[in-house]
Design an enzyme around this catalytic site. Sequence first.
Site, PDB file in Angstrom:
ATOM      1  CG  ASP A   1      -2.005   1.031   1.152  1.00 31.72           C
ATOM      2  OD1 ASP A   1      -2.316   1.489   0.040  1.00 31.72           O
ATOM      3  OD2 ASP A   1      -2.561   1.396   2.206  1.00 31.72           O
TER       4      ASP A   1
ATOM      5  CG  ASN B   1      -7.641  -2.366  -5.862  1.00 32.25           C
ATOM      6  OD1 ASN B   1      -6.641  -3.056  -5.636  1.00 32.25           O
ATOM      7  ND2 ASN B   1      -8.058  -1.439  -5.004  1.00 32.25           N
TER       8      ASN B   1
END
Length: 250
Positions: free
Chosen positions: A21, A69
Amino acid sequence: MSISPPLAPFLVPRHIAIIMDGNNRYGKANDLGKGEGHVAGKDALDPIVEYCLDAGIEVLTVFAFSSENWQRPPSEVALLMHLLALTINQQMPRMQKYRIRLRFVGDRSQLTADLQELMADAEAKTAHFDAMSLVIAISYSGQWDIAHAAQQLAQQVQEGQLRAEDIDKNMLGQYVQLADEPAVDMLIRTGGEYRLSNFLLWQSAYAELFFTQTLWPNFETAELKAMVADFCQRQRRFGKTSEQIETQTS
């Protein structure tokens, strides 16, 4: 940074999973062009793989793209798919050189036919390698994984091949992704967030959790080494007492 004294082989985690991330924030912080943070994140993976190979880690699983996503802007999704294909092509010579098995987990139905073919070809060409496994989670979610396993068992019940009362956690565990690999020992999240984001929920049931403020493109082997050293100092009880563990290891 090095670990001293050397780690005992039986203490080293067999399976490390990483939620990579912070790519977009890295790009913004460094005034990079749109999407360039993801490019930097792709390049950060190689030294981590090399460290895991040298340290005797059996499996490294990285979260490249989650089922959620797909909700991101189409231009960003397209870039991530392009980078995945680029990563596969770039990694193949390294996989063959170091005899690393390349695997993918996730729902491939939403991926393009070309990308699915590229993934399948990479898996087939590296399937016999045994130095370690590099697993890339793409279009993956832990809830999808468990539901998919349950669907397979339900189908067997419907066809009369299995009784519903025979299904237990051990049987279900045989149908989740990576059932043939060790359970996750260490789960790392970079980027300063403190959540699992639907990643390897079943496989990480007893994983030791590590969170760092470091954005993924800045995550280096020195920090991973320190985390592994920390892991080796933790007492993993799996529901037992400290006294029971100490008796078993004495």
